[in-house]
Design an enzyme around this catalytic site. Structure first.
Site, PDB file in Angstrom:
ATOM      1  N   SER A  52       0.661  -1.324  -0.017  1.00 49.38           N
ATOM      2  CA  SER A  52       0.105   0.009   0.001  1.00 49.38           C
ATOM      3  C   SER A  52       0.926   1.147  -0.077  1.00 49.38           C
ATOM      4  O   SER A  52       0.196   2.195  -0.207  1.00 49.38           O
ATOM      5  CB  SER A  52      -1.044   0.123   1.308  1.00 49.38           C
TER       6      SER A  52
ATOM      7  N   LYS B  11       0.597   4.730   7.124  1.00 49.96           N
ATOM      8  CA  LYS B  11      -0.039   5.809   6.179  1.00 49.96           C
ATOM      9  C   LYS B  11       0.495   6.969   6.071  1.00 49.96           C
ATOM     10  O   LYS B  11       0.888   7.574   7.415  1.00 49.96           O
ATOM     11  CB  LYS B  11      -1.599   5.705   6.214  1.00 49.96           C
TER      12      LYS B  11
END
Lengths: 230, 230
Positions: free
Chosen positions: A150, A188
DNA sequence: TCTATATGTTCTCTTTTAGTTCACCTTTTG
DNA sequence: CAAAAGGTGAACTAAAAGAGAACATATAGA
């Protein structure tokens, strides 16, 4: 956490590994589950990997490894440095000199982190990673192994080891380990937007998740990265 | 985790080590597995090394060492060295401890490398980088600082420090430091095509360069990467 | 220093085994 | 019902494995 089939397959792999030390092939798993095609197995394996129960080497035959088991059963030692690792005793010839001063530190490897799944608590307190001094932040640091893709577009690849400095706040735009709803830990980029917090992946195939600030808890910020090529 | 052959060979090595204290030679392993050529053994050994079960010293006879064993079985102590076993003194360590043993080495930082320009020779002999042991290859290693974005799609970013193992050959698909016309050093993926050598960037904005094999000289291969976030 | 021996490394070629992907269908479940 | 999970079969790609030979390197002794 797991569907019945996934659970069944996971236990089969575990048993095979315990009995023979060799991981089963897709065909063998297919037979064990009573299937007629191995593409189903393929999907199950992917699901298990995504959920962090097994690890495997891409495009390698019989290269499965069990990382943990669902509730109750004890997980086996993961790869890497377990308690039975023995350090080598290289005769230093043209070999670089060991760094015997304070140029590096050992920090605990707390487990793996993946998009959308909790950090495996990896209670192996004997897992450590050696890190160059300069790479550490000022605070308390630990390491995590990255699982999934990701963050590829920021150069953080599956299998990389990231160095995280513990902290509970972060500036806009920093890459953080964020715990959502006290459950899912993800790596993230963090951005704030009023009362909301956005967790932004670095991969077009994933979507930015936005949560109410109360649901997101920062656990640390990214300060370094290590990668090994084989 | 392992294929049947790999598993068989690993156990054979373990037994030999336990019995005689000396690792078996490739010929002995060949016979033990019932093979007629030792190149197969070579490949199996590579697979075991890649999977982290054994370690060996390059170009040394009978220099195998077992690092761990698959699920269940306990790893045997290596012959000569009982002193350098990692001590299980966890518990008191929540703060990172300085690594005062051989978990890291210092290697020289030879300069910067960019697409299409020579390595800045950076004759600063006092520039060193501390690198975790496990990240080193088997040969002589040095570090370079990456300049430019020609390898971003492989997660190698501007400013990263790459660990290079000196060597003059490379397998197809490996990332290498290549010297073209004894002038321009670049970090690229190498592919051979008959008499030609292709240096492939990992960035759509750059083109693959193809040269006659005589013009390209491999200086080392990529074995590790370090990155610091600020 | 030269050389023989033992050992490890690479290469090419071939066969076998294993993993991946795709299109399409069925079942289960919220 | 719709979505997710599960299942099938086939085509395709890649890795594992075996063989044999040439080459490289380390070590010890002449």
């Amino acid at each position: 956490m797991l569907t019945a089939k996934q659970h069944q397959l996971l236990l089969f792999i575990r048993d095979r590994l315990a009995e023979t030390g060799v991981s089963p092939s897709f065909d063998e798993m297919k037979d064990a589950l009573g299937l007629k095609s191995k593409s189903g197995v393929h999907r199950l394996i992917n699901a298990l990997e995504e959920r962090g129960f097994i690890r495997r080497m891409a495009n390698r035959a019989r290269a499965l490894e069990i990382i943990r088991l669902p509730e109750g059963q004890a997980a086996s030692q993961p790869a890497g440095s377990g308690s039975n690792v023995v350090s080598p005793d290289f005769g230093a010839k043209s070999a670089p000199a060991p760094a015997n001063d304070d140029h590096s530190v050992e920090i605990p490897l707390h487990g793996r982190i993946a998009a959308g799944t909790p950090i495996e608590a990896l209670e192996n307190r004997d897992s450590f990673v050696t890190v160059p001094m300069g790479m550490m932040g000022r605070g308390n640091c630990y390491a995590l192994e990255v699982s999934g893709d990701s963050m590829v577009e920021m150069g953080i690849l599956d299998g990389d080891t990231v160095i995280i400095e513990s902290c509970d706040t972060a500036r806009d735009g920093e890459v953080v380990v964020a715990l959502v709803d006290r459950e899912e830990a993800t790596l993230k980029t963090l951005k704030r937007d009023g009362r909301n917090v956005a967790l932004i992946p670095a991969n077009r195939d994933y979507n930015t998740q936005t949560y109410d600030a109360g649901r997101v808890q920062v656990q640390g910020r990214l300060v370094g990265l290590l990668r090994q090529y084989h």
